[in-house]
Design an enzyme around this catalytic site. Structure first.
Site: not given
Length: 300
Positions: A174, A223, A293
């Site tokens: 990520r 998320s 995130e």
């Protein structure tokens, strides 16, 4: 200052220019105060002209894709928000390769690749947003990550256009490091040849999984927290007893506890307060520090 900047933008940028634009209209969480300017350049050359103006005037800016994985605070953004929505080129090349603009929706890309018999990015069908946004965070699912299939990315900055091969990229889970003042405007992917019917089956499987586990029914950013190494963020939040926890209009989803949803009337402050509560509770319960995130920008 804003009036002088507005005059330059109107004179030198061909794309759409909006002033005092509520960012709630451009983020999947449906929260966020106004940006001084929201600009959608007409093409890469227009993007370069815009960046030159912003560099010359010292104006802060923020690049966005589809508005997923993004939280703008209630005070909005003092500067220019740049949208890649018109960077929509999509073409197959020789050798099972495809060149894709940053503004192409992930779902459109997976459909195109399926029709071309090109496999390897099926997991993107369940990830909302655009290719540019997916590249910027190295989006992934089902064991795949988008940068693993990149041959090169095309960026633009004040120095102009630059192609960067994957071997030159600093990226991970990520994460993709970009240079200050640099925006992704496209990428070339290397894929595998496969039967479109088999590709369709895998796409259907990804969609079925997402529907079963992530169809939360309210505006969300996907998320909210990264998965710590060897752990699942949703499980840590669940174990901390926070399923359904709520602050104002922001709530931990009853369906997937790593999704924070807007139940109506939420503010960015609601989401930030709920996120802080989650981090504190998870740290107390498990000793694990969660990291967002979702990217957070703007003024309080």
């Amino acid at each position: 200052m804003n009036d002088r900047l507005a005059a330059r933008l109107e004179a030198e940028v061909r794309g759409e220019i909006l002033r005092d634009e509520p960012m709630a209209r451009h983020t999947s969480l449906r929260v966020g105060g106004p940006a001084d300017f929201f600009v959608t350049p007409a093409d890469p050359d227009d993007m370069r002209a815009l960046l030159a103006i912003l560099a010359e005037t010292g104006t802060p800016w923020l690049a966005v894709g589809g508005g997923y994985n993004l939280l703008i605070r209630d005070g909005g953004f003092r500067g220019v928000v740049i949208s890649s929505a018109r960077m929509t080129s999509l073409e197959r090349l020789e050798g099972n390769r495809a060149v894709v603009g940053a503004g192409v929706a992930n779902g459109r890309l997976t459909a195109f690749l399926r029709n071309e018999g090109l496999a390897g990015l099926e997991f993107l069908c369940g990830i909302p947003g655009t290719v540019g946004g997916a590249l910027a965070m190295n989006a992934g699912a089902h064991g795949g990550a988008i940068l693993d299939r990149v041959e090169e990315i095309l960026t633009i900055g004040t120095a102009g256009f630059e192609c960067k091969g994957r071997e030159l990229l600093d990226y991970g889970y990520r994460y993709l490091k970009l240079q200050p003042g640099e925006i992704i405007i496209g990428a070339t992917f290397v894929l595998d040849s496969d039967d479109p019917r088999r590709i369709s089956e895998r796409i259907d499987g990804c969609r079925a999984h997402r529907t079963a586990s992530q169809q939360v029914g309210f505006p969300n950013a996907g998320s909210f927290f990264k998965n710590p190494p060897g752990q699942a963020a949703w499980r840590l939040i669940e174990d901390a007893g926070l399923r359904g926890a709520r602050v104002g209009g922001a709530q931990v989803s009853e369906v997937h506890t790593n999704f924070l949803v807007n139940r109506g009337g939420a503010t960015a402050a609601d989401f930030l307060a709920l996120a802080a509560r989650i981090k504190d509770a998870v740290k107390l319960k498990s000793g694990t520090a969660l990291e967002e995130e979702v990217k957070i920008f703007g003024d309080e």
